[in-house]
Design a protein around this motif. Sequence first.
Motif, PDB file in Angstrom:
ATOM      1  N   ARG A  67      33.802  34.733  46.498  1.00 35.70           N
ATOM      2  CA  ARG A  67      34.938  35.550  46.064  1.00 35.70           C
ATOM      3  C   ARG A  67      35.876  34.731  45.178  1.00 35.70           C
ATOM      4  O   ARG A  67      36.285  35.156  44.104  1.00 35.70           O
ATOM      5  CB  ARG A  67      35.695  36.067  47.303  1.00 35.70           C
ATOM      6  N   TYR A 120      40.492  38.938  38.354  1.00 34.52           N
ATOM      7  CA  TYR A 120      40.712  37.754  37.521  1.00 34.52           C
ATOM      8  C   TYR A 120      42.205  37.492  37.525  1.00 34.52           C
ATOM      9  O   TYR A 120      42.994  38.352  37.952  1.00 34.52           O
ATOM     10  CB  TYR A 120      40.159  37.945  36.092  1.00 34.52           C
ATOM     11  N   ASN A 134      46.061  23.431  40.152  1.00 32.57           N
ATOM     12  CA  ASN A 134      45.169  24.077  41.117  1.00 32.57           C
ATOM     13  C   ASN A 134      43.780  23.414  41.109  1.00 32.57           C
ATOM     14  O   ASN A 134      43.195  23.115  42.150  1.00 32.57           O
ATOM     15  CB  ASN A 134      45.066  25.560  40.728  1.00 32.57           C
ATOM     16  N   GLN A 135      43.279  23.159  39.901  1.00 33.07           N
ATOM     17  CA  GLN A 135      41.893  22.697  39.788  1.00 33.07           C
ATOM     18  C   GLN A 135      41.724  21.231  40.166  1.00 33.07           C
ATOM     19  O   GLN A 135      40.673  20.838  40.660  1.00 33.07           O
ATOM     20  CB  GLN A 135      41.377  22.993  38.380  1.00 33.07           C
ATOM     21  N   GLU A 173      40.594  20.549  30.623  1.00 35.41           N
ATOM     22  CA  GLU A 173      41.837  21.312  30.795  1.00 35.41           C
ATOM     23  C   GLU A 173      43.069  20.481  30.438  1.00 35.41           C
ATOM     24  O   GLU A 173      44.064  21.010  29.956  1.00 35.41           O
ATOM     25  CB  GLU A 173      41.924  21.784  32.249  1.00 35.41           C
ATOM     26  N   PRO A 183      50.164  34.727  46.336  1.00 35.61           N
ATOM     27  CA  PRO A 183      51.306  35.057  47.200  1.00 35.61           C
ATOM     28  C   PRO A 183      51.770  33.853  48.014  1.00 35.61           C
ATOM     29  O   PRO A 183      51.047  32.852  48.120  1.00 35.61           O
ATOM     30  CB  PRO A 183      50.740  36.144  48.129  1.00 35.61           C
TER      31      PRO A 183
HETATM   32  N1  BYC Z   1      45.784  36.843  40.108  1.00 37.01           N
HETATM   33  O1  BYC Z   1      44.893  35.245  50.049  1.00 37.01           O
HETATM   34  P1  BYC Z   1      45.198  34.890  48.635  1.00 37.01           P
HETATM   35  C1  BYC Z   1      42.402  29.200  33.033  1.00 37.01           C
HETATM   36  C2  BYC Z   1      44.477  37.813  44.943  1.00 37.01           C
HETATM   37  S1  BYC Z   1      41.619  30.285  34.086  1.00 37.01           S
HETATM   38  C3  BYC Z   1      44.940  37.780  40.596  1.00 37.01           C
HETATM   39  O2  BYC Z   1      46.242  33.842  48.429  1.00 37.01           O
HETATM   40  P2  BYC Z   1      43.139  33.117  47.645  1.00 37.01           P
HETATM   41  C4  BYC Z   1      42.579  29.559  31.628  1.00 37.01           C
HETATM   42  C5  BYC Z   1      43.358  37.086  45.678  1.00 37.01           C
HETATM   43  O3  BYC Z   1      42.177  37.017  44.871  1.00 37.01           O
HETATM   44  C6  BYC Z   1      41.683  29.506  35.689  1.00 37.01           C
HETATM   45  N2  BYC Z   1      44.662  37.904  41.905  1.00 37.01           N
HETATM   46  O4  BYC Z   1      43.852  34.521  47.878  1.00 37.01           O
HETATM   47  C7  BYC Z   1      41.642  30.327  30.965  1.00 37.01           C
HETATM   48  C8  BYC Z   1      43.218  37.961  46.908  1.00 37.01           C
HETATM   49  O5  BYC Z   1      42.551  39.175  46.560  1.00 37.01           O
HETATM   50  P3  BYC Z   1      41.047  39.535  47.129  1.00 37.01           P
HETATM   51  C9  BYC Z   1      42.418  30.332  36.690  1.00 37.01           C
HETATM   52  C10 BYC Z   1      45.260  37.040  42.735  1.00 37.01           C
HETATM   53  O6  BYC Z   1      41.844  33.344  46.964  1.00 37.01           O
HETATM   54  C11 BYC Z   1      41.857  30.710  29.650  1.00 37.01           C
HETATM   55  C12 BYC Z   1      44.655  38.373  47.192  1.00 37.01           C
HETATM   56  O7  BYC Z   1      45.341  38.257  45.967  1.00 37.01           O
HETATM   57  N3  BYC Z   1      42.379  29.659  37.976  1.00 37.01           N
HETATM   58  O8  BYC Z   1      42.778  28.171  33.470  1.00 37.01           O
HETATM   59  O9  BYC Z   1      43.126  32.329  48.907  1.00 37.01           O
HETATM   60  C13 BYC Z   1      43.009  30.320  28.965  1.00 37.01           C
HETATM   61  C14 BYC Z   1      45.311  37.541  48.278  1.00 37.01           C
HETATM   62  O10 BYC Z   1      45.614  36.204  47.823  1.00 37.01           O
HETATM   63  C15 BYC Z   1      46.126  36.031  42.295  1.00 37.01           C
HETATM   64  C16 BYC Z   1      41.781  30.191  39.058  1.00 37.01           C
HETATM   65  O11 BYC Z   1      41.226  31.248  39.016  1.00 37.01           O
HETATM   66  C17 BYC Z   1      46.390  35.963  40.922  1.00 37.01           C
HETATM   67  N4  BYC Z   1      47.240  35.049  40.402  1.00 37.01           N
HETATM   68  O12 BYC Z   1      44.136  32.337  46.643  1.00 37.01           O
HETATM   69  C18 BYC Z   1      43.935  29.526  29.621  1.00 37.01           C
HETATM   70  C19 BYC Z   1      41.879  29.388  40.334  1.00 37.01           C
HETATM   71  N5  BYC Z   1      46.561  35.342  43.372  1.00 37.01           N
HETATM   72  O13 BYC Z   1      40.135  38.452  46.596  1.00 37.01           O
HETATM   73  C20 BYC Z   1      43.725  29.128  30.939  1.00 37.01           C
HETATM   74  C21 BYC Z   1      40.877  29.774  41.402  1.00 37.01           C
HETATM   75  C22 BYC Z   1      45.991  35.896  44.445  1.00 37.01           C
HETATM   76  O14 BYC Z   1      41.143  39.525  48.621  1.00 37.01           O
HETATM   77  N6  BYC Z   1      41.419  30.641  42.419  1.00 37.01           N
HETATM   78  N7  BYC Z   1      45.214  36.918  44.083  1.00 37.01           N
HETATM   79  O15 BYC Z   1      40.730  40.898  46.542  1.00 37.01           O
HETATM   80  C23 BYC Z   1      42.217  30.200  43.433  1.00 37.01           C
HETATM   81  O16 BYC Z   1      42.564  29.027  43.544  1.00 37.01           O
HETATM   82  C24 BYC Z   1      42.643  31.217  44.471  1.00 37.01           C
HETATM   83  O17 BYC Z   1      41.748  32.294  44.411  1.00 37.01           O
HETATM   84  C25 BYC Z   1      44.110  31.726  44.282  1.00 37.01           C
HETATM   85  C26 BYC Z   1      44.377  32.820  45.341  1.00 37.01           C
HETATM   86  C27 BYC Z   1      45.084  30.575  44.509  1.00 37.01           C
HETATM   87  C28 BYC Z   1      44.338  32.321  42.909  1.00 37.01           C
END
Ligand code: BYC
Length: 309
Positions: free
Chosen positions: A34, A105, A133-134, A156, A198
């Motif tokens: 996910r 996304y 984050n990354q 990045e 959040p």
């Molecule tokens: N946006 O329990 P939570 C880049 C969702 S691109 C949308 O805290 P989790 C770049 C979350 O998915 C790199 N949705 O979730 C590219 C969950 O929903 P589901 C971007 C969000 O996963 C081009 C619900 O809210 N980086 O750099 O523990 C040009 C509950 O949240 C968001 C990544 O993708 C949001 N902001 O923590 C320039 C980092 N926040 O799945 C630049 C990878 C929360 O239950 N992801 N939700 O339907 C992560 O590190 C984590 O998934 C998050 C959220 C910290 C974002």
Amino acid sequence: MDKFEAAFNDIIAKDLKVEPRDWMPEEYRKHVLRQVSQHAHSEVIGMQPEGNWLLRAPSLRSKQVLLAKIQDEGGHGLYLYSVAETLGMSREEMINQLHAGKAKYSSIFNYPALNWADMGAIGWLVDGAAIVNQVSLQKTSYGPYSRGMVRICKEESFHQRQGYEIMLHMARGTKEQKEMAQDALNRFWFPSLMMFGPHDADSAHSSKAMEWKIKRESNDQLRQKFIDKTVPQAEFLGLTVPDPNCKWNETTGHYDHSPFNWDEFWAVVNGDGPCNTERLDHHKKAHNDNAWVRDAAVAYAKKTEGSLV
Ligand code: BYC
């Protein structure tokens, strides 16, 4: 507990990596999948706001640099789709989920990029937030995701500097350019902070993710790290963060901030942001228009099967 579960628990306890060949709980697999899906789609959809500015970049150099950055983002998406494949989900299935609105996304890419200063703000703030984050995710427990992050972080950090360089030029340029830089900061500041998700208390997935060491730091910890790094960078530019409560707090050793507009965040996450429809429609159109490229690649691979060895 059977021996497979004990072996998995041992990997997590010893800070080793879970590899695709290892047994893992189904919930762990789904959890990583996910997050990786959300991450992969963010990289690819994130190409759109910047791609829109390629033809209007103010110099050949800035065009070349922006093009290279956007290509990097596409590459990051590919690494991450490959990570998802090791967990059993094909690229096709992931794209179908994105198009059906089942896969998320990052919220940030549903905001418009209105002018060249926004290219600066995106590189500086959006890539800056992504790096915080990354870097943390380099230590994630799933091996292929962790190794992907190491490579992505190297690229990045150039992206963040590309954005900061644009902001520096504009902040030190004419009065109008400085105003554009300030306006871009005003619009992107809070949406960038909300990229971290959040607050911990409202984060549905955090506790399991921390227990399994998928996430190594919480949403709020990472957000605070980003604020503490970025406010001095804004000051160096001579710009002002659009938050009157963003002041250094001697007691906590961090910058304070105002409450966030979580209603706006959830509206954007759930499909109701300024550009959600535009971003998805564009992705669907590009995917459909280019179906012939995928067909040709598959036909070529079939035709040449075995001939490369
Ligand atoms: N946006 O329990 P939570 C880049 C969702 S691109 C949308 O805290 P989790 C770049 C979350 O998915 C790199 N949705 O979730 C590219 C969950 O929903 P589901 C971007 C969000 O996963 C081009 C619900 O809210 N980086 O750099 O523990 C040009 C509950 O949240 C968001 C990544 O993708 C949001 N902001 O923590 C320039 C980092 N926040 O799945 C630049 C990878 C929360 O239950 N992801 N939700 O339907 C992560 O590190 C984590 O998934 C998050 C959220 C910290 C974002």
